[in-house]
Design a protein around this motif. Structure first.
Motif, PDB file in Angstrom:
ATOM      1  N   GLU A  93       0.804  -1.232   0.000  1.00  0.00           N
ATOM      2  CA  GLU A  93       0.000   0.000   0.000  1.00  0.00           C
ATOM      3  C   GLU A  93       0.833   1.276   0.000  1.00  0.00           C
ATOM      4  O   GLU A  93       0.316   2.356  -0.304  1.00  0.00           O
ATOM      5  CB  GLU A  93      -0.944   0.009   1.207  1.00  0.00           C
ATOM      6  CG  GLU A  93      -1.919  -1.149   1.248  1.00  0.00           C
ATOM      7  CD  GLU A  93      -2.762  -1.274  -0.011  1.00  0.00           C
ATOM      8  OE1 GLU A  93      -3.135  -0.232  -0.578  1.00  0.00           O
ATOM      9  OE2 GLU A  93      -3.032  -2.408  -0.430  1.00  0.00           O
ATOM     10  N   THR A  99       0.741   3.736  -2.949  1.00  0.00           N
ATOM     11  CA  THR A  99      -0.571   4.362  -3.141  1.00  0.00           C
ATOM     12  C   THR A  99      -0.600   5.744  -2.490  1.00  0.00           C
ATOM     13  O   THR A  99      -1.084   6.715  -3.094  1.00  0.00           O
ATOM     14  CB  THR A  99      -1.690   3.482  -2.543  1.00  0.00           C
ATOM     15  OG1 THR A  99      -1.604   2.184  -3.114  1.00  0.00           O
ATOM     16  CG2 THR A  99      -3.059   4.086  -2.794  1.00  0.00           C
ATOM     17  N   PHE A 100      -0.070   5.839  -1.284  1.00  0.00           N
ATOM     18  CA  PHE A 100      -0.041   7.124  -0.582  1.00  0.00           C
ATOM     19  C   PHE A 100       0.830   8.132  -1.324  1.00  0.00           C
ATOM     20  O   PHE A 100       0.480   9.309  -1.430  1.00  0.00           O
ATOM     21  CB  PHE A 100       0.451   6.937   0.859  1.00  0.00           C
ATOM     22  CG  PHE A 100      -0.453   6.082   1.688  1.00  0.00           C
ATOM     23  CD1 PHE A 100      -1.731   6.510   2.026  1.00  0.00           C
ATOM     24  CD2 PHE A 100      -0.036   4.835   2.127  1.00  0.00           C
ATOM     25  CE1 PHE A 100      -2.580   5.715   2.790  1.00  0.00           C
ATOM     26  CE2 PHE A 100      -0.872   4.033   2.883  1.00  0.00           C
ATOM     27  CZ  PHE A 100      -2.146   4.469   3.215  1.00  0.00           C
TER      28      PHE A 100
END
Length: 150
Positions: A131, A134-135
């Motif tokens: 993840e 994604t940030f």
């Protein structure tokens, strides 16, 4: 303001394509790590090693290099009108791209560790690790489109 040259627009299009390809690989390789860590048999381990190697070497590296090279030209050509070097958002974006390059290299390190031991880290770790880009993607897009003034 003058219209951008055809060459600038072509480089910009190539940059966007390279970024999309790089992010696709940045999202997919750690997902393969999840499945690799969950696999139990030797055939699966070998299959994931091959998939990970081909993705990392055949897509991630060329896409990252194309992204960075085209970005250099865009900044060089566009700075005269856009004044990138005078904008805080630009330096924040460059820093985030630097983090992506580090993430990319860490993926390569982890890929080699998984060859030695498929259960090097848990699938839960890989799900979290997956993840992180994604940030960065959210932040980079907001910086480039909104160009906030700090």
């Amino acid at each position: 303001m003058d219209a951008p040259s055809d060459a600038f627009l072509w480089v910009k299009a190539l940059h966007i394509i390279a970024v999309v390809c790089w992010f696709a690989a940045l999202f997919y390789l750690p997902r393969l790590f999840v499945y690799h860590a969950m696999s139990e048999d030797q055939t699966s381990h070998q299959r994931f090693q091959i998939m990970e190697r081909k993705l990392y070497r055949g897509i991630m590296w060329p896409a990252m290099l194309a992204t960075l090279i085209t970005a250099h030209f865009l900044v060089d050509w566009g700075d005269a009108t856009q004044h990138y070097h005078a904008a805080t958002w630009f330096y924040l974006k460059v820093g985030l791209v630097g983090l992506l390059v580090i993430y990319h290299l860490v993926c390569g390190y982890y890929r080699k560790k998984l060859i030695e031991n498929a259960h090097y880290k848990s699938h839960k770790f890989w799900r979290f690790f997956n993840e992180l880009p994604t940030f960065i993607l959210f932040a980079v897009v907001i910086l480039v489109v909104v160009k906030p003034i700090f």
